[in-house]
Write a protein that holds these residues in place. Structure first.
Motif, short mmCIF file in Angstrom:
data_model
loop_
_atom_site.label_atom_id
_atom_site.label_comp_id
_atom_site.label_asym_id
_atom_site.label_seq_id
_atom_site.Cartn_x
_atom_site.Cartn_y
_atom_site.Cartn_z
N ASN A 82 -1.71 2.41 -3.01
CA ASN A 82 -0.29 2.68 -2.88
C ASN A 82 0.37 1.53 -2.14
O ASN A 82 -0.21 0.96 -1.22
CB ASN A 82 -0.04 3.97 -2.11
CG ASN A 82 -0.44 5.19 -2.91
OD1 ASN A 82 -0.23 5.25 -4.11
ND2 ASN A 82 -1.05 6.15 -2.25
N VAL A 83 1.61 1.23 -2.52
CA VAL A 83 2.39 0.19 -1.86
C VAL A 83 3.73 0.80 -1.48
O VAL A 83 4.40 1.43 -2.31
CB VAL A 83 2.59 -1.03 -2.78
CG1 VAL A 83 3.42 -2.09 -2.09
CG2 VAL A 83 1.27 -1.60 -3.21
N ALA A 84 4.12 0.61 -0.23
CA ALA A 84 5.40 1.14 0.23
C ALA A 84 6.53 0.29 -0.33
O ALA A 84 6.46 -0.93 -0.35
CB ALA A 84 5.44 1.14 1.76
N GLY A 85 7.59 0.98 -0.75
CA GLY A 85 8.76 0.29 -1.28
C GLY A 85 10.03 0.97 -0.79
O GLY A 85 9.99 2.12 -0.34
N LYS A 86 11.17 0.26 -0.87
CA LYS A 86 12.43 0.82 -0.39
C LYS A 86 12.86 2.04 -1.20
O LYS A 86 13.03 3.10 -0.64
CB LYS A 86 13.52 -0.26 -0.43
CG LYS A 86 13.24 -1.37 0.54
CD LYS A 86 14.31 -1.45 1.55
CE LYS A 86 13.93 -2.57 2.52
NZ LYS A 86 14.70 -2.60 3.69
N ARG A 88 11.14 3.78 -3.51
CA ARG A 88 10.02 4.72 -3.57
C ARG A 88 8.70 3.97 -3.47
O ARG A 88 8.64 2.76 -3.72
CB ARG A 88 10.07 5.55 -4.84
CG ARG A 88 9.90 4.73 -6.09
CD ARG A 88 10.06 5.57 -7.35
NE ARG A 88 10.05 4.65 -8.48
CZ ARG A 88 9.36 4.84 -9.55
NH1 ARG A 88 8.62 5.91 -9.68
NH2 ARG A 88 9.40 3.98 -10.53
N ASP A 89 7.67 4.69 -3.14
CA ASP A 89 6.34 4.09 -3.11
C ASP A 89 5.84 3.89 -4.53
O ASP A 89 6.23 4.61 -5.45
CB ASP A 89 5.37 4.99 -2.34
CG ASP A 89 5.69 5.05 -0.86
OD1 ASP A 89 6.50 4.23 -0.40
OD2 ASP A 89 5.13 5.91 -0.17
N ARG A 90 4.97 2.90 -4.69
CA ARG A 90 4.44 2.58 -6.01
C ARG A 90 2.92 2.64 -5.98
O ARG A 90 2.30 2.44 -4.95
CB ARG A 90 4.85 1.16 -6.44
CG ARG A 90 6.32 0.89 -6.48
CD ARG A 90 6.93 1.53 -7.70
NE ARG A 90 8.35 1.26 -7.74
CZ ARG A 90 8.96 0.74 -8.77
NH1 ARG A 90 8.30 0.46 -9.86
NH2 ARG A 90 10.26 0.54 -8.73
N SER A 125 -3.50 -4.00 0.21
CA SER A 125 -2.71 -2.88 0.74
C SER A 125 -1.66 -3.34 1.75
O SER A 125 -0.77 -2.57 2.10
CB SER A 125 -3.63 -1.82 1.34
OG SER A 125 -4.37 -2.39 2.41
N THR A 128 3.86 -5.63 -0.20
CA THR A 128 5.02 -4.75 -0.40
C THR A 128 5.42 -4.76 -1.87
O THR A 128 5.02 -5.65 -2.63
CB THR A 128 6.21 -5.24 0.44
OG1 THR A 128 6.61 -6.54 -0.03
CG2 THR A 128 5.87 -5.30 1.92
N VAL A 129 6.24 -3.78 -2.24
CA VAL A 129 6.72 -3.70 -3.62
C VAL A 129 7.52 -4.95 -3.97
O VAL A 129 7.39 -5.51 -5.06
CB VAL A 129 7.56 -2.42 -3.84
CG1 VAL A 129 8.25 -2.45 -5.18
CG2 VAL A 129 6.70 -1.19 -3.72
#
Length: 173
Positions: A82-86, A88-90, A125, A128-129
């Motif tokens: 999983n990658v955190a994004g503004k 939503r997570d991806r 990991s 970022t997105v």
């Protein structure tokens, strides 16, 4: 007019299947013979070395080329994280191959696959997105991965082992 005969259509007998098969086989033999002849005539041989010393030098160069040949070691499974994004997570999936030089480095890479996988997952990991959405970001991730793998393997084996990391599959959802 009644005496005139209407022209009738005559049907010519169709060629037998045997004739058709013979024609197809003949064409295939001609094409196959042409390709085979071309391969025989086009294939060149390397000229033999003039002296035994030149032959030994050529053998040494061939051995050196094999020792330094680029070999690819595939990781047994794709990296999924999983990658955190503004917004939503991806979820990201990356398939990786390692480029190494020589069979010794290939053996070391295969032997230390769990260490390599753990190191790559740690580096991946941290992305970022926004980083993974651009070509430059992916290149930076690949460069960071190579540096970290080299550092870890140099500490363990005394050699950097991995020359390059190739992303052979990259999916982000």
């Amino acid at each position: 007019m009644a005496d005139e005969k209407e022209p009738q259509l005559e049907l010519k007998p169709a060629r037998s299947k045997k004739t058709l098969i013979i024609i197809v086989v003949a064409v295939l033999l001609l094409v196959g013979g042409g390709v085979g002849g071309w391969l025989l005539l086009a294939g060149g041989e390397e000229p033999a070395p003039a002296t035994a010393e030149q032959g030994a030098a050529a053998d040494g160069q061939a051995t050196a080329k094999v020792a330094d040949a680029a070999l690819y070691v595939g990781m047994p499974r794709a990296f999924v994280f999983n990658v955190a994004g503004k917004p939503r997570d991806r979820l990201v999936q990356i398939k990786v191959q390692l480029m190494v030089r020589g069979s010794d480095a290939e053996g070391l890479a295969k032997q230390h696959t769990p260490l390599i996988e753990g190191t790559l997952l740690r580096v991946f990991s941290a992305a970022t997105v926004q980083q993974l959405s651009t070509v430059e970001g992916k290149d930076k991730l690949r460069k960071d991965s190579v540096e970290e793998i080299r550092r870890v393997l140099t500490e363990l084996t005394g050699k950097p082992v991995v020359e390059q990391i190739l992303f052979t599959g990259f999916v982000m959802q």
